[in-house]
Design an enzyme around this catalytic site. Structure first.
Site, PDB file in Angstrom:
ATOM      1  N   PHE A 134      32.788 -31.041 -29.110  1.00  0.00           N
ATOM      2  CA  PHE A 134      33.084 -30.082 -30.165  1.00  0.00           C
ATOM      3  C   PHE A 134      33.624 -30.880 -31.358  1.00  0.00           C
ATOM      4  O   PHE A 134      34.563 -31.669 -31.200  1.00  0.00           O
ATOM      5  CB  PHE A 134      34.102 -29.046 -29.675  1.00  0.00           C
ATOM      6  CG  PHE A 134      34.210 -27.884 -30.612  1.00  0.00           C
ATOM      7  CD1 PHE A 134      33.318 -26.826 -30.536  1.00  0.00           C
ATOM      8  CD2 PHE A 134      35.177 -27.854 -31.599  1.00  0.00           C
ATOM      9  CE1 PHE A 134      33.401 -25.761 -31.413  1.00  0.00           C
ATOM     10  CE2 PHE A 134      35.263 -26.796 -32.489  1.00  0.00           C
ATOM     11  CZ  PHE A 134      34.374 -25.740 -32.395  1.00  0.00           C
ATOM     12  N   ASP A 209      39.455 -31.912 -22.658  1.00  0.00           N
ATOM     13  CA  ASP A 209      39.443 -30.666 -23.421  1.00  0.00           C
ATOM     14  C   ASP A 209      38.922 -29.580 -22.470  1.00  0.00           C
ATOM     15  O   ASP A 209      37.775 -29.645 -22.012  1.00  0.00           O
ATOM     16  CB  ASP A 209      38.532 -30.820 -24.649  1.00  0.00           C
ATOM     17  CG  ASP A 209      38.491 -29.561 -25.514  1.00  0.00           C
ATOM     18  OD1 ASP A 209      38.706 -28.461 -24.980  1.00  0.00           O
ATOM     19  OD2 ASP A 209      38.205 -29.684 -26.725  1.00  0.00           O
ATOM     20  N   LYS A 235      39.612 -17.830 -25.344  1.00  0.00           N
ATOM     21  CA  LYS A 235      38.265 -17.612 -24.799  1.00  0.00           C
ATOM     22  C   LYS A 235      38.387 -16.832 -23.481  1.00  0.00           C
ATOM     23  O   LYS A 235      38.680 -15.634 -23.501  1.00  0.00           O
ATOM     24  CB  LYS A 235      37.562 -18.942 -24.602  1.00  0.00           C
ATOM     25  CG  LYS A 235      37.333 -19.717 -25.918  1.00  0.00           C
ATOM     26  CD  LYS A 235      36.626 -21.026 -25.652  1.00  0.00           C
ATOM     27  CE  LYS A 235      36.579 -21.941 -26.864  1.00  0.00           C
ATOM     28  NZ  LYS A 235      35.766 -21.422 -27.966  1.00  0.00           N
TER      29      LYS A 235
HETATM   30  C1  LIG Z   1      35.638 -27.659 -26.821  1.00  0.00           C
HETATM   31  C2  LIG Z   1      36.392 -27.080 -27.969  1.00  0.00           C
HETATM   32  N1  LIG Z   1      37.452 -27.737 -28.475  1.00  0.00           N
HETATM   33  C3  LIG Z   1      38.149 -27.229 -29.529  1.00  0.00           C
HETATM   34  C4  LIG Z   1      37.804 -26.022 -30.094  1.00  0.00           C
HETATM   35  C5  LIG Z   1      38.488 -25.408 -31.282  1.00  0.00           C
HETATM   36  O1  LIG Z   1      39.739 -25.782 -31.552  1.00  0.00           O
HETATM   37  P1  LIG Z   1      40.759 -24.846 -32.343  1.00  0.00           P
HETATM   38  O2  LIG Z   1      41.404 -23.957 -31.313  1.00  0.00           O
HETATM   39  O3  LIG Z   1      41.663 -25.808 -32.982  1.00  0.00           O
HETATM   40  O4  LIG Z   1      39.997 -24.034 -33.340  1.00  0.00           O
HETATM   41  C6  LIG Z   1      36.725 -25.315 -29.585  1.00  0.00           C
HETATM   42  C7  LIG Z   1      36.347 -24.012 -30.188  1.00  0.00           C
HETATM   43  O5  LIG Z   1      35.490 -23.300 -29.804  1.00  0.00           O
HETATM   44  C8  LIG Z   1      36.002 -25.855 -28.514  1.00  0.00           C
HETATM   45  O6  LIG Z   1      34.948 -25.203 -28.009  1.00  0.00           O
END
Ligand SMILES: Cc1ncc(COP(=O)(O)O)c(C=O)c1O
Length: 424
Positions: A134, A209, A235
């Site tokens: 991401f 992540d 989510k």
């Molecule tokens: C794998 C992943 N990391 C990070 C994020 C987004 O980060 P944030 O919560 O800072 O918008 C997402 C958003 O969909 C994501 O899918």
């Protein structure tokens, strides 16, 4: 649990209804305020609203804020919430009490932990991630590379399915590897324990992540011996738009870890208002400033649901739903040459399925107009998330039936379906 797609193509809607009737998680659907006539397949992006959330947030506003005023920092436990809710989230990711804390955005938490990880490996000048990660993870890592490079940015090595592999890039110059457990586009799931072992074999630290994992698949960070993890709660956990992220740090790193952002809520004695920063003990040192307590309250309401959920049952249903979807796509959408971009081997799949569809954006808009809500990721992926708490087998059947109709009638070609908003 099977490892391959196994639902027979001859399955009909009545059989889906039978699967729903036998579903041990079916009663959870009634805990969500889903609009009538909507099939919600985007819980991998923004989870649905639990019915109890509005009343709980309302109570926090009127009683804790309105009546309690400043006293609620103590009386309602506001100050302790980020760690208290971290403890409630811990069982969902195989963490121990005292290892998880709520953070700011996932992006900020990635920065907070990646800096700590690199600092735990002084002298090593490489960070590793993946090209398909991401993007915010890569963007935040760029800042880490700049900040900790000492003039010359740290080197970044990116793995990719077409190479280089993790084996190719790992050596004793790597400080940290940052990977997403379940891919945001395809739902491809990595082997958490095996990758962690591979990374640690060269003395590097593993930062996961878990945005698309928590609440979607069982995760056991401590069994895997991982080092750091971050993720979001808006989510599959249904914490609401802007819900706080979470940070997990393995207990063995707490004493030595030096987070990037050294705010007063991470101070050992915040109300002594000392001149200098002194890190708090344990996971608390990863806190920064005043938490967004109304968002924290919304998350608290959804964690009430999660405290009743069996994660193995989540995984079993998730696989039934994704296998059903893939089988129906294979059986009914073949004439349009639609490809499944997600792994067919269920052990390698999270709780979402992506379809490769030319003009997928317009097709998705046509589907959304009919109340079947998924989303689209450029250039050609239609994403469907299957949140086992509120998605049924008949939902899957109806979603594919609608998709088949949209493709066969070519209604998606109408001009209004090509208009793009700021968010896809
Ligand atoms: C794998 C992943 N990391 C990070 C994020 C987004 O980060 P944030 O919560 O800072 O918008 C997402 C958003 O969909 C994501 O899918």
């Amino acid at each position: 649990m099977s490892t391959e797609t196994s639902v027979t193509p001859s399955l009909d809607r009545a059989m889906c209804a039978e699967l729903d009737a036998a579903d041990p998680l079916a009663s959870f659907r009634d805990r969500f305020a889903l609009p009538e006539g909507v099939i919600y397949l985007d819980g991998n992006s923004l989870g649905a609203l639990p019915k109890d959330t509005a009343a709980h947030v309302q109570r926090v506003i009127t009683e804790e804020w309105g009546d309690g005023l400043i006293r609620s920092w103590n009386d309602a436990g506001w100050f302790a919430k980020p760690v208290a809710l971290g403890d409630r989230l811990a069982p969902l990711i195989g963490a121990a009490p005292g290892e998880v804390v709520l953070g700011d955005s996932t992006s900020a938490s990635l920065f907070q932990t990646a800096v700590a990880a690199v600092r735990l490996r002084p002298g090593r000048r490489v960070v590793v991630s993946e090209r398909g990660n991401f993007p915010t993870d890569l963007y935040m890592l760029e800042a880490v590379q700049e900040l900790l490079g000492g003039g010359e940015p740290l080197e970044r090595r990116l793995i990719h399915d077409d190479g280089p592999t993790l084996d190719d890039v790992l050596d004793d110059d790597v400080a940290v590897v940052v990977l997403t457990h379940v891919d945001y586009r395809t739902g491809r799931m990595r082997d958490l324990a095996e990758v962690t072992r591979q990374v640690q074999a060269v003395g590097a630290l593993m930062l996961w992540d878990l945005c698309h994992s928590v609440g979607a698949v069982p995760v056991d960070l401590n069994a895997a011996g991982a080092d750091f993890a971050i993720g979001c709660t808006y989510k599959y956990l249904n914490g609401g738009p802007g819900a706080p992220s979470f940070i997990w740090v393995a207990e063995r790193h707490h004493a030595a870890a030096r987070p990037a952002l050294t705010g007063w809520h991470g101070h050992a004695r915040p109300f002594d208002f000392e001149l200098g920063y002194a890190p708090a003990e344990g996971i608390t040192r990863f806190r920064v400033g005043t938490p967004q307590l109304l968002s924290v309250a919304a998350l608290e309401a959804s964690l009430d649901i999660w405290s009743e959920v069996d994660l193995d049952a989540i995984r079993e249903k998730s696989l039934r739903l994704t296998e059903l979807f893939i089988s129906l796509v294979d059986a009914r959408l073949a004439p349009w040459g639609i490809g499944v971009a997600s792994p067919r081997q269920s052990a390698r799949r999270g709780s979402q399925v992506a379809l490769r569809v030319d003009d997928g954006f317009a097709v998705m808009q046509a589907l959304i107009e009919r109340g079947v809500i998924g989303d689209f990721r450029a250039p050609d992926l239609m994403r469907f998330g299957f949140a086992p708490l509120y998605v049924s087998h008949t939902d899957v059947w109806d979603a594919v039936a609608n998709l088949e109709d949209i493709l066969s009638t070519e209604v998606w070609r109408e001009a209004r379906f090509a208009r793009r908003g700021a968010v896809t």
